[in-house]
Design an enzyme around this catalytic site. Structure first.
Site, PDB file in Angstrom:
ATOM      1  CG  ASP A   1      -2.033   1.006   1.134  1.00 27.53           C
ATOM      2  OD1 ASP A   1      -2.332   1.458   0.007  1.00 27.53           O
ATOM      3  OD2 ASP A   1      -2.607   1.354   2.174  1.00 27.53           O
TER       4      ASP A   1
ATOM      5  CG  HIS B   1      -4.197  10.533   2.350  1.00 28.24           C
ATOM      6  ND1 HIS B   1      -5.242  10.491   3.243  1.00 28.24           N
ATOM      7  CD2 HIS B   1      -3.351   9.540   2.733  1.00 28.24           C
ATOM      8  CE1 HIS B   1      -5.046   9.513   4.118  1.00 28.24           C
ATOM      9  NE2 HIS B   1      -3.904   8.920   3.830  1.00 28.24           N
TER      10      HIS B   1
ATOM     11  CD  GLU C   1      -6.252   4.889   4.708  1.00 25.96           C
ATOM     12  OE1 GLU C   1      -5.540   4.086   4.061  1.00 25.96           O
ATOM     13  OE2 GLU C   1      -5.789   5.686   5.554  1.00 25.96           O
TER      14      GLU C   1
ATOM     15  CD  GLU D   1      -5.487   2.927  -0.099  1.00 29.92           C
ATOM     16  OE1 GLU D   1      -4.680   2.230  -0.759  1.00 29.92           O
ATOM     17  OE2 GLU D   1      -5.362   3.160   1.110  1.00 29.92           O
TER      18      GLU D   1
ATOM     19  CG  ASP E   1      -5.768   0.418   3.802  1.00 32.38           C
ATOM     20  OD1 ASP E   1      -5.832  -0.645   4.438  1.00 32.38           O
ATOM     21  OD2 ASP E   1      -4.862   1.256   3.962  1.00 32.38           O
TER      22      ASP E   1
ATOM     23  NE  ARG F   1      -7.955   6.898   9.537  1.00 34.73           N
ATOM     24  CZ  ARG F   1      -7.268   6.633   8.426  1.00 34.73           C
ATOM     25  NH1 ARG F   1      -6.020   6.224   8.479  1.00 34.73           N
ATOM     26  NH2 ARG F   1      -7.846   6.770   7.251  1.00 34.73           N
TER      27      ARG F   1
ATOM     28  CD  GLN G   1      -3.176   4.888  10.628  1.00 37.28           C
ATOM     29  OE1 GLN G   1      -4.393   4.977  10.530  1.00 37.28           O
ATOM     30  NE2 GLN G   1      -2.362   5.375   9.707  1.00 37.28           N
TER      31      GLN G   1
ATOM     32  CE  LYS H   1      -3.507   2.426   7.446  1.00 31.05           C
ATOM     33  NZ  LYS H   1      -4.300   3.312   6.594  1.00 31.05           N
TER      34      LYS H   1
ATOM     35  CB  THR I   1      -7.336  -4.707   2.453  1.00 33.25           C
ATOM     36  OG1 THR I   1      -6.431  -4.430   3.523  1.00 33.25           O
ATOM     37  CG2 THR I   1      -7.190  -3.662   1.362  1.00 33.25           C
TER      38      THR I   1
ATOM     39  CD  GLU J   1      -7.481  12.643   4.070  1.00 28.72           C
ATOM     40  OE1 GLU J   1      -6.937  13.425   3.276  1.00 28.72           O
ATOM     41  OE2 GLU J   1      -7.704  11.451   3.790  1.00 28.72           O
TER      42      GLU J   1
HETATM   43 CA    CA Z   1      -4.037   3.016   2.839  1.00 30.27          CA
END
Ligand code: CA
Length: 383
Positions: free
Chosen positions: A103, A110, A169, A171, A204, A208, A211, A224, A228, A329
């Site tokens: 990843d 971002h 996320e 992606e 993904d 948080r 993380q 994470k 996924t 975000e």
């Molecule tokens: Ca990611």
């Protein structure tokens, strides 16, 4: 039509009561590729290449075989000479056995947004960010197909419990194919396209709170690796060729092994839907590092890329409000919650459903959906 002859993505389906089979999608139907091959309709391919429950044997064949297959499928479908399986009568399965999963962190917006939130007061971009595509090795074994329920993960937040900050996320991912490179022989940027079979959307899922506590000094780990999600359908590179555009300028100029070769940004509109409301709209063309650059960087030390590997872009965020690819975000780390018809959201609650969508005009990528399940029973009886 979003899944017309210009698209023809590949996947694996299991019809009710039947074994999984390799398939190509056409509209709201799938075509059994092994049945076509056994009927002698794909004579250019080795026998049995579609007989297994994953696309990996086909992925190893390389661009010549992929192009020929695509041309023959278009002929067969245009002539109406294939049995169509309605998608609602079949269950989508993970289309490839994922070998390695990497990843990246290729969106400037971002990386800047996250840098501000995780390291307040400091320069948001670390000094390496503009010099190389930052990435990490993810967990291939927990890559799951769209539709798979996602259990809220337990962990240290730092107090032990189910994550209270479960995020998404948005992606884009490359599935690699072809014979791959030999150990010790990097893939140059100019040759990277030969290793790209096609593209999927990637969610993904990210905890948080886990993380934030664990990521220094070695990067993302349990925050994470619990799941996924990827599209059930892999859109071939050939379908997206007309949608290649110039990538944003890069400053400073990258080292020669990373120097761009042609226009490799992809003009793909993307969106995140949360419980039926679209909460973000962006486009993949703004990614700072292109997929060939990512692949060249991932192999510059001689590491191998093999058929069935997954290389994800990292969260794709735009510069404007409402174009961010994650909830942390979109909500400014919870300071500006989203007001949705079903209630206010900062992070995901149990029962929430997230759907990622992407389309390059008439070529849709397979959507990625997932519903959050409550955390399982307490691990080890801990509290
Ligand atoms: Ca990611």
């Amino acid at each position: 039509m979003s899944f017309g002859l210009e698209n023809l993505p590949y996947g694996v389906i299991a019809p009710a009561g039947g074994a999984p089979r390799c398939a190509v999608r056409y509209g709201d139907h799938a075509i059994d590729l092994d049945a076509l091959a056994r009927a002698g309709r794909l004579p250019h391919l080795p026998a049995g290449v579609f007989a297994g429950p994953v696309l990996n044997p086909f992925l190893t064949l390389g661009r010549g075989a992929w192009r020929e297959t695509r041309a023959r499928l278009a002929e067969i479908l245009a002539a109406g000479h294939a049995e169509l399986i309605p998608l609602h009568e079949a269950e989508a399965r993970l289309p490839v056995a994922v070998g390695d999963y990497v990843d990246f962190y290729a969106s400037l917006e971002h990386a800047t947004n996250l840098g501000r939130m995780f390291r307040p007061g400091a320069e948001p971009l670390l000094p390496n960010w503009r010099r190389l595509p930052v990435g990490y090795h993810g967990r291939a074994g927990t890559v799951v197909v769209s539709g798979t329920p996602i259990a809220r993960p337990w962990g240290q937040r730092p107090s032990f419990g189910p994550s209270a900050a479960l995020d998404v996320e948005l992606e884009l991912g490359v599935v690699t194919g072809g014979p791959g490179n030999a150990l010790g022989e990097p893939i140059p940027v100019a040759a990277a396209a030969e290793h790209i079979f096609g593209f999927v959307l990637v969610n993904d899922w990210s905890a948080r709170d886990l993380q934030r506590f664990e990521y220094e000094p070695l990067g993302p780990f349990l925050g994470k690796s619990f799941a996924t999600s990827i599209s059930a359908w892999i859109t071939p590179l050939e379908a997206l060729e007309p949608h290649r555009v110039a990538a944003p300028p890069q400053d400073p100029e990258p080292l020669p092994y990373l120097r761009a070769d042609g226009d490799w940004a992809l003009d793909i509109d993307l969106e995140i839907e949360l419980n039926g409301t679209v909460v973000s709209r962006t486009n993949a063309r703004g990614l700072y590092w292109t997929f060939p650059q990512q692949l060249a960087h991932a192999t510059v030390n001689g590491a191998t890329a093999r058929a069935g590997d997954l290389y994800a872009s990292g969260t794709i965020s735009g510069a404007e409000r409402g174009s961010e690819g994650s909830l942390i975000e979109l909500t400014r780390a919870g300071e500006e919650p989203l007001e949705l018809p079903g209630g206010r959201r900062t992070y995901l609650e149990d029962g929430d459903t997230v759907v990622l969508r992407g389309a390059a005009r008439d070529v849709s990528l397979g959507e990625v959906s997932g519903t959050v399940r409550a955390a399982g029973s307490t691990p080890g009886g801990q509290r």
